[in-house]
Structure formats: C-alpha cells, structure tokens
Scaffold this motif. Structure first.
Motif, PDB file in Angstrom:
ATOM      1  N   UNK A   1     -54.371 -15.916   7.071  1.00 46.72           N
ATOM      2  CA  UNK A   1     -55.741 -15.798   6.631  1.00 46.72           C
ATOM      3  C   UNK A   1     -56.300 -17.182   6.309  1.00 46.72           C
ATOM      4  N   UNK A   2     -55.511 -17.999   5.663  1.00 46.71           N
ATOM      5  CA  UNK A   2     -55.980 -19.322   5.279  1.00 46.71           C
ATOM      6  C   UNK A   2     -56.172 -20.211   6.502  1.00 46.71           C
ATOM      7  N   UNK A   3     -55.250 -20.127   7.450  1.00 42.48           N
ATOM      8  CA  UNK A   3     -55.379 -20.945   8.657  1.00 42.48           C
ATOM      9  C   UNK A   3     -56.573 -20.471   9.479  1.00 42.48           C
ATOM     10  N   UNK A   4     -56.803 -19.166   9.527  1.00 41.36           N
ATOM     11  CA  UNK A   4     -57.974 -18.650  10.243  1.00 41.36           C
ATOM     12  C   UNK A   4     -59.263 -19.157   9.600  1.00 41.36           C
ATOM     13  N   UNK A   5     -59.308 -19.193   8.265  1.00 38.05           N
ATOM     14  CA  UNK A   5     -60.481 -19.724   7.565  1.00 38.05           C
ATOM     15  C   UNK A   5     -60.652 -21.214   7.863  1.00 38.05           C
ATOM     16  N   UNK A  76     -48.646 -28.099  -4.765  1.00 43.76           N
ATOM     17  CA  UNK A  76     -49.596 -28.261  -3.667  1.00 43.76           C
ATOM     18  C   UNK A  76     -49.061 -29.237  -2.629  1.00 43.76           C
ATOM     19  N   UNK A  77     -48.470 -30.308  -3.086  1.00 49.82           N
ATOM     20  CA  UNK A  77     -47.872 -31.286  -2.173  1.00 49.82           C
ATOM     21  C   UNK A  77     -46.721 -30.657  -1.383  1.00 49.82           C
ATOM     22  N   UNK A  78     -45.912 -29.862  -2.056  1.00 46.03           N
ATOM     23  CA  UNK A  78     -44.791 -29.184  -1.401  1.00 46.03           C
ATOM     24  C   UNK A  78     -45.280 -28.262  -0.295  1.00 46.03           C
ATOM     25  N   UNK A  79     -46.312 -27.478  -0.594  1.00 50.45           N
ATOM     26  CA  UNK A  79     -46.850 -26.549   0.408  1.00 50.45           C
ATOM     27  C   UNK A  79     -47.407 -27.320   1.604  1.00 50.45           C
ATOM     28  N   UNK A  80     -48.122 -28.413   1.360  1.00 51.95           N
ATOM     29  CA  UNK A  80     -48.686 -29.208   2.452  1.00 51.95           C
ATOM     30  C   UNK A  80     -47.574 -29.810   3.311  1.00 51.95           C
ATOM     31  N   UNK A  81     -46.522 -30.290   2.677  1.00 53.38           N
ATOM     32  CA  UNK A  81     -45.398 -30.860   3.429  1.00 53.38           C
ATOM     33  C   UNK A  81     -44.698 -29.776   4.250  1.00 53.38           C
ATOM     34  N   UNK A  82     -44.542 -28.587   3.670  1.00 56.61           N
ATOM     35  CA  UNK A  82     -43.916 -27.480   4.401  1.00 56.61           C
ATOM     36  C   UNK A  82     -44.746 -27.104   5.616  1.00 56.61           C
ATOM     37  N   UNK A  83     -46.060 -27.038   5.459  1.00 59.70           N
ATOM     38  CA  UNK A  83     -46.923 -26.711   6.590  1.00 59.70           C
ATOM     39  C   UNK A  83     -46.843 -27.778   7.671  1.00 59.70           C
ATOM     40  N   UNK A  99     -55.280 -26.264   0.012  1.00 60.56           N
ATOM     41  CA  UNK A  99     -56.366 -26.118  -0.960  1.00 60.56           C
ATOM     42  C   UNK A  99     -57.122 -24.802  -0.749  1.00 60.56           C
ATOM     43  N   UNK A 100     -57.324 -24.407   0.499  1.00 63.94           N
ATOM     44  CA  UNK A 100     -57.948 -23.105   0.773  1.00 63.94           C
ATOM     45  C   UNK A 100     -57.058 -21.972   0.252  1.00 63.94           C
ATOM     46  N   UNK A 101     -55.751 -22.114   0.436  1.00 59.99           N
ATOM     47  CA  UNK A 101     -54.790 -21.130  -0.078  1.00 59.99           C
ATOM     48  C   UNK A 101     -54.912 -21.011  -1.599  1.00 59.99           C
ATOM     49  N   UNK A 102     -55.036 -22.158  -2.269  1.00 61.87           N
ATOM     50  CA  UNK A 102     -55.178 -22.162  -3.723  1.00 61.87           C
ATOM     51  C   UNK A 102     -56.475 -21.477  -4.144  1.00 61.87           C
ATOM     52  N   UNK A 106     -56.679 -18.074  -6.415  1.00 60.92           N
ATOM     53  CA  UNK A 106     -57.410 -18.022  -7.679  1.00 60.92           C
ATOM     54  C   UNK A 106     -58.464 -16.923  -7.633  1.00 60.92           C
ATOM     55  N   UNK A 107     -59.194 -16.826  -6.521  1.00 58.29           N
ATOM     56  CA  UNK A 107     -60.234 -15.800  -6.404  1.00 58.29           C
ATOM     57  C   UNK A 107     -59.637 -14.397  -6.479  1.00 58.29           C
ATOM     58  N   UNK A 108     -58.530 -14.160  -5.785  1.00 57.96           N
ATOM     59  CA  UNK A 108     -57.894 -12.844  -5.846  1.00 57.96           C
ATOM     60  C   UNK A 108     -57.334 -12.548  -7.229  1.00 57.96           C
ATOM     61  N   UNK A 109     -56.787 -13.558  -7.883  1.00 58.57           N
ATOM     62  CA  UNK A 109     -56.267 -13.363  -9.242  1.00 58.57           C
ATOM     63  C   UNK A 109     -57.384 -12.995 -10.206  1.00 58.57           C
ATOM     64  N   UNK A 110     -58.512 -13.685 -10.086  1.00 60.22           N
ATOM     65  CA  UNK A 110     -59.662 -13.362 -10.947  1.00 60.22           C
ATOM     66  C   UNK A 110     -60.187 -11.966 -10.657  1.00 60.22           C
ATOM     67  N   UNK A 111     -60.237 -11.581  -9.387  1.00 60.84           N
ATOM     68  CA  UNK A 111     -60.695 -10.237  -9.035  1.00 60.84           C
ATOM     69  C   UNK A 111     -59.777  -9.176  -9.628  1.00 60.84           C
ATOM     70  N   UNK A 112     -58.481  -9.376  -9.517  1.00 58.61           N
ATOM     71  CA  UNK A 112     -57.522  -8.426 -10.088  1.00 58.61           C
ATOM     72  C   UNK A 112     -57.666  -8.372 -11.609  1.00 58.61           C
TER      73      UNK A 112
END
Length: 128
Positions: A1-5, A76-83, A99-102, A106-112
């Motif tokens: 989803x994040x890569x598609x965005x 965040x750095x770890x995720x970017x390096x993994x990608x 950053x889009x993933x983050x 956050x948006x989904x966490x706030x919605x929940x």
C-alpha cells in the motif's frame, strides 16, 4: 500500500521515480526482518539508557517514552535500509516510502483510538 502510494506520487508505477512493488511474501519478509531488527535496536537502546547515570533524573513512567523517542529515528533508518537492501530501489525512495509508512501507521492508530473511545463512551452512556 505504501509503495503504491509512493508510485502514485511519483507519477505512476512505470515512471522513472517509482519503486518496484514486492509480492506479498517478500513484503511480509521485509516487514518481519525490520521488526526483528527494530526489536533488537529497542532492547539495545533500553539497556544503554538504563546503564547511564542520567536515568535517575527521568520521572517515573517516562523511561518507556524516552526509549521510544530515541529508538524512532533508528527504526525509520532500519526500515529504509531494509527496503534498499531487499528491493530494487534507491535509499532516497526507501526513506520516502518509510515516512509514508509512518504516516499511514499513525493515521490508522488514531482512527482505531477514536473508534475505541467513541465506542466506550457509547457503551457508558447506554448503561446509564
């Protein structure tokens, strides 16, 4: 989803600035590997923080928040390096995807959280 965005923002999946979307198994593997590394980083940050003399000045209950704030940029750095390592993409694109993933997380966490609070409030009002 994040890569598609990200690809939509970059001008489409075929544009030069797009990133290749992995299949589900590879995406799950990237997420799992990043989670394991982030857990290790979090434990390392917590152990390092507990071994310093400054920990005596952190108010009760504030240690967890402090450790998370310190570990967030590392995560965040770890995720970017993994990608970057597991997908055919550049580090810059991986940072944007992270950053889009983050933001989505956050948006989904706030919605929940809003749904839970509204639901609890509705149940409280229904019982009175």
């Amino acid at each position: 989803m994040t890569i598609a965005l990200h690809n939509k923002m970059a001008g489409g999946a075929e544009s030069p600035g797009s990133a290749a979307a992995p299949n589900f198994v590879k995406a799950a593997g990237i997420t799992f590997a990043a989670a394991l590394i982030n857990a290790a980083v979090g434990i390392g940050v917590a152990l390092a923080a507990k071994s310093t003399a400054a920990i005596e000045f952190v108010p009760a209950g504030g240690f967890g928040v402090l450790a998370q704030v310190v570990a967030l940029p590392l995560s965040l750095l770890t995720m970017a390096v993994m990608l970057t390592a597991m997908l055919p993409t550049t580090f810059g694109r991986a940072v944007v995807i992270t950053l889009l993933y983050l933001i989505i997380t956050i948006a989904l966490s706030l919605l929940i959280a809003v749904i839970v609070v509204v639901g609890m409030d509705a149940m409280r009002l229904a019982t009175h």
